[in-house]
Write a protein that holds these residues in place. Sequence first.
Motif, mmCIF file in Angstrom:
data_model
loop_
_atom_site.group_PDB
_atom_site.id
_atom_site.type_symbol
_atom_site.label_atom_id
_atom_site.label_comp_id
_atom_site.label_asym_id
_atom_site.label_seq_id
_atom_site.Cartn_x
_atom_site.Cartn_y
_atom_site.Cartn_z
ATOM 1 N N ILE A 78 0.847 -1.188 0.000
ATOM 2 C CA ILE A 78 0.000 0.000 0.000
ATOM 3 C C ILE A 78 0.890 1.247 0.000
ATOM 4 O O ILE A 78 1.815 1.362 0.802
ATOM 5 N N GLU A 81 -3.541 6.223 0.938
ATOM 6 C CA GLU A 81 -4.930 5.967 1.301
ATOM 7 C C GLU A 81 -5.744 7.240 1.088
ATOM 8 O O GLU A 81 -5.217 8.352 1.151
ATOM 9 N N ARG A 176 -12.680 3.903 3.115
ATOM 10 C CA ARG A 176 -11.234 4.095 2.956
ATOM 11 C C ARG A 176 -10.774 3.293 1.739
ATOM 12 O O ARG A 176 -11.093 2.115 1.588
ATOM 13 N N VAL A 178 -7.316 2.417 -0.935
ATOM 14 C CA VAL A 178 -5.855 2.376 -0.921
ATOM 15 C C VAL A 178 -5.317 2.214 -2.336
ATOM 16 O O VAL A 178 -5.936 1.566 -3.186
ATOM 17 N N ASP A 243 -3.551 -2.479 11.340
ATOM 18 C CA ASP A 243 -3.072 -1.142 10.995
ATOM 19 C C ASP A 243 -2.566 -0.501 12.275
ATOM 20 O O ASP A 243 -3.292 -0.467 13.283
ATOM 21 N N TYR A 273 2.669 4.307 5.015
ATOM 22 C CA TYR A 273 2.198 5.333 4.085
ATOM 23 C C TYR A 273 1.508 6.454 4.873
ATOM 24 O O TYR A 273 1.109 6.268 6.026
#
Length: 310
Positions: A78, A81, A176, A178, A243, A273
């Motif tokens: 990733i 986001e 959300r 990504v 996360d 990120y």
Amino acid sequence: MPASYAYLGPEGTFTEVALRTLPESATRELIPMVSVPAALDAVRNGEAEAAFVPIENSVEGGITTTLDELVAGTPLMIYREVLLSITFALLVRPGTKISEIKTVTAHPAAQPQVRNWMKNNLPDVIWESAASNADGARLVQEGRYDAAFAGEFAAERYGLAALETEIHDAENAQTRFVLVGKPARPAAPTGADKTSVVIWQRDDHPGGLRDLLGEFAVRGVNLMLLQSRPTGEGIGNYCFAIDAEGHIADRRVGEALMGLKRSCPQVRFLGSYPRAEVTPQDVRALRAGTSDTEFAAASDWLARCQDGRF
């Protein structure tokens, strides 16, 4: 690598709207795909530079299809986001009355967000899932269903009318998304970052998950998401998607991941990120003893003790 981004299509999805908020999307070819797995496979196969897919919503939590695809297969990472506020419209062919609606469709993730509205306004209507909300609108256009829950912006694209708008069971609902690409060096820390990993337990025993989470807790790393997913190896066998606040370059986060790697048979790093819509000024103060400076001082003290210089 082609200068293109694959995304969950067809045109007119919330995913496309969120993707177009990224400045670089204006310089990429945007390729709609029929599913999340197809979008991610386009990256794995070298057909796209990156894929843009939904991964979590504020009503139901993690999007299991996306999580499972990131857990399995060739590793991906990733990079970005995006958060998008979500509200639905009930799209119908022009002239359709609400009393004439017998079937309705949308992406499965939409159903929990409009369930109560349906109970109050369409109590006897049959729900059928679609590959995406925009695909549901396309199916209504083709006459397969009477109505679809989708973004109001999809109405013009598919020649439909918005019979009702601003439909949502939860105020301030967000999804959300990504941006996912092939593994590479993470971008430098911004001070407002997120790190995503998947971990597998070595065995099932009392306190096993607590021990794993303790690697984060003792270093003052806050967790933002914890979701179990079946491994497919039998009932009771799970991996955990996590996360965490912070960047892998932060000493507290890096040492927590090393602790997990020592005790877990497998740890899959999914990326560090920038957090969407968060600045360093918004990030909570670190717990005493968990800053990079304090980790470095402790490491220096240990080295001096080992050298007899204490």
